[in-house]
Design a protein around this motif. Structure first.
Motif, PDB file in Angstrom:
ATOM      1  N   ALA A   1       4.063   6.231 -13.183  1.00 20.83           N
ATOM      2  CA  ALA A   1       4.776   6.249 -11.822  1.00 20.83           C
ATOM      3  C   ALA A   1       5.465   7.449 -11.546  1.00 20.83           C
ATOM      4  O   ALA A   1       6.367   8.184 -12.120  1.00 20.83           O
ATOM      5  CB  ALA A   1       6.057   4.636 -11.713  1.00 20.83           C
ATOM      6  N   ASP A   2       6.553   7.549  -9.974  1.00 19.51           N
ATOM      7  CA  ASP A   2       6.860   8.423  -9.171  1.00 19.51           C
ATOM      8  C   ASP A   2       8.519   7.887  -8.927  1.00 19.51           C
ATOM      9  O   ASP A   2       8.398   6.826  -8.801  1.00 19.51           O
ATOM     10  CB  ASP A   2       6.807   9.118  -8.112  1.00 19.51           C
TER      11      ASP A   2
ATOM     12  N   ASP B   1      -4.020   3.804  -8.582  1.00 13.44           N
ATOM     13  CA  ASP B   1      -3.495   3.445  -9.110  1.00 13.44           C
ATOM     14  C   ASP B   1      -2.830   1.150  -8.895  1.00 13.44           C
ATOM     15  O   ASP B   1      -2.430   0.921  -9.908  1.00 13.44           O
ATOM     16  CB  ASP B   1      -2.200   3.571 -10.099  1.00 13.44           C
ATOM     17  N   ILE B   2      -2.815   1.514  -7.699  1.00 12.66           N
ATOM     18  CA  ILE B   2      -2.092   0.128  -7.337  1.00 12.66           C
ATOM     19  C   ILE B   2      -2.827  -1.413  -8.074  1.00 12.66           C
ATOM     20  O   ILE B   2      -2.118  -1.500  -8.371  1.00 12.66           O
ATOM     21  CB  ILE B   2      -1.995   0.084  -5.830  1.00 12.66           C
TER      22      ILE B   2
ATOM     23  N   SER C   1      -2.320  -9.330  -2.838  1.00  9.72           N
ATOM     24  CA  SER C   1      -2.052  -7.599  -3.098  1.00  9.72           C
ATOM     25  C   SER C   1      -3.238  -7.018  -2.866  1.00  9.72           C
ATOM     26  O   SER C   1      -3.423  -6.397  -2.343  1.00  9.72           O
ATOM     27  CB  SER C   1      -1.102  -7.339  -3.935  1.00  9.72           C
ATOM     28  N   HIS C   2      -4.022  -7.280  -3.577  1.00  8.77           N
ATOM     29  CA  HIS C   2      -5.691  -6.298  -3.448  1.00  8.77           C
ATOM     30  C   HIS C   2      -6.239  -6.828  -2.410  1.00  8.77           C
ATOM     31  O   HIS C   2      -6.582  -5.619  -1.527  1.00  8.77           O
ATOM     32  CB  HIS C   2      -6.518  -6.916  -4.726  1.00  8.77           C
ATOM     33  N   GLN C   3      -6.305  -8.013  -2.195  1.00 10.66           N
ATOM     34  CA  GLN C   3      -6.994  -7.862  -0.381  1.00 10.66           C
ATOM     35  C   GLN C   3      -6.174  -7.467   0.243  1.00 10.66           C
ATOM     36  O   GLN C   3      -6.899  -5.998   1.314  1.00 10.66           O
ATOM     37  CB  GLN C   3      -6.798  -9.155  -0.012  1.00 10.66           C
ATOM     38  N   GLU C   4      -5.280  -7.163   0.876  1.00 10.37           N
ATOM     39  CA  GLU C   4      -3.994  -6.121   1.843  1.00 10.37           C
ATOM     40  C   GLU C   4      -4.273  -4.537   1.730  1.00 10.37           C
ATOM     41  O   GLU C   4      -4.701  -4.446   2.522  1.00 10.37           O
ATOM     42  CB  GLU C   4      -2.261  -7.278   1.385  1.00 10.37           C
TER      43      GLU C   4
ATOM     44  N   ALA D   1      -0.074  13.970  -3.531  1.00 11.91           N
ATOM     45  CA  ALA D   1       1.037  13.584  -2.141  1.00 11.91           C
ATOM     46  C   ALA D   1       0.732  12.791  -0.991  1.00 11.91           C
ATOM     47  O   ALA D   1       2.443  11.614  -1.003  1.00 11.91           O
ATOM     48  CB  ALA D   1       1.235  14.316  -1.291  1.00 11.91           C
ATOM     49  N   THR D   2       0.195  11.106  -1.723  1.00 15.51           N
ATOM     50  CA  THR D   2      -0.046   9.858  -0.627  1.00 15.51           C
ATOM     51  C   THR D   2       0.252   9.109  -2.463  1.00 15.51           C
ATOM     52  O   THR D   2      -0.384   9.350  -3.173  1.00 15.51           O
ATOM     53  CB  THR D   2      -1.301  10.138  -1.122  1.00 15.51           C
ATOM     54  N   TRP D   3       1.371   8.575  -2.456  1.00 14.41           N
ATOM     55  CA  TRP D   3       1.905   7.194  -3.217  1.00 14.41           C
ATOM     56  C   TRP D   3       2.329   6.316  -1.634  1.00 14.41           C
ATOM     57  O   TRP D   3       1.610   6.318  -1.025  1.00 14.41           O
ATOM     58  CB  TRP D   3       3.379   7.651  -3.640  1.00 14.41           C
ATOM     59  N   PHE D   4       2.305   5.281  -2.966  1.00 15.21           N
ATOM     60  CA  PHE D   4       2.510   3.560  -2.599  1.00 15.21           C
ATOM     61  C   PHE D   4       3.504   3.020  -3.217  1.00 15.21           C
ATOM     62  O   PHE D   4       3.269   3.080  -4.105  1.00 15.21           O
ATOM     63  CB  PHE D   4       1.717   3.015  -2.221  1.00 15.21           C
ATOM     64  N   VAL D   5       4.988   2.975  -3.088  1.00 21.07           N
ATOM     65  CA  VAL D   5       6.084   2.467  -3.298  1.00 21.07           C
ATOM     66  C   VAL D   5       5.868   0.930  -3.752  1.00 21.07           C
ATOM     67  O   VAL D   5       5.281   0.003  -1.916  1.00 21.07           O
ATOM     68  CB  VAL D   5       7.459   2.458  -3.079  1.00 21.07           C
ATOM     69  N   TRP D   6       6.105   0.054  -4.650  1.00 26.07           N
ATOM     70  CA  TRP D   6       5.535  -1.092  -5.025  1.00 26.07           C
ATOM     71  C   TRP D   6       6.843  -1.854  -5.916  1.00 26.07           C
ATOM     72  O   TRP D   6       7.905  -1.530  -6.240  1.00 26.07           O
ATOM     73  CB  TRP D   6       4.307  -1.093  -5.649  1.00 26.07           C
TER      74      TRP D   6
END
Length: 152
Positions: A19-20, A32-33, A91-94, A129-134
């Motif tokens: 994580a960042d 990694d999501i 979540s996986h499907q979305e 540069a591409t991340w997903f906040v969760w």
């Protein structure tokens, strides 16, 4: 004002290592999501979802139109463990649906050109540069949220 530790900090060390953490939020690389979703469910937390973000030196920004909100589709009257499993599946499907609908790298480039172009020109990679906040929620937090909703 005291700052509280986000619930995501209770996820396993191997997940947090990927994580960042900035400005009180954890974000992970998109690849990694799926592992994050599983770890959240395994910990007994509800996957709330999140948004696409750029995270590079000197810039954090959100593409809030590229978001997942699986918990909103889970009926609140189901048992907690059922809700946890259902939110993980959704979540996986979305995330799959979002990746089929959006080119995440292109969304970052178009939303933040003044930051992305110099970053790439200096040798940075768009993948970095591409991340997903969760976000996640525990049962007590959900109960408080549900009670607050009924008071309104």
């Amino acid at each position: 004002m005291t700052e509280t530790t986000p619930l995501e900090a209770q996820l396993p060390a191997h997940i947090l290592a990927k994580a960042d953490f900035q400005h009180g939020e954890y974000a992970w690389r998109v690849k990694d999501i799926p592992e994050v979703i599983k770890a959240v469910a395994d910990a007994g937390f509800l996957n709330l979802g999140g948004q696409l973000q750029i995270r590079i030196p000197g810039c954090i920004g959100e593409c809030d139109w590229v978001d997942a909100d699986p918990a909103a589709m889970v009926p609140p009257d189901l048992p907690w463990d059922v809700r946890v499993r259902m939110a993980a599946e959704l979540s996986h499907q979305e995330m799959t649906d979002l990746q089929q609908h959006f080119d995440f790298h292109q969304q970052i480039r178009e939303a933040f050109p003044a930051h992305v172009e110099p970053y790439l020109a200096s040798g940075g990679k768009i993948e970095d540069a591409t991340w997903f906040v969760w976000y996640v929620m525990d049962e007590a937090g959900d109960k408080a949220f549900q009670e607050a909703q009924t008071e309104e």
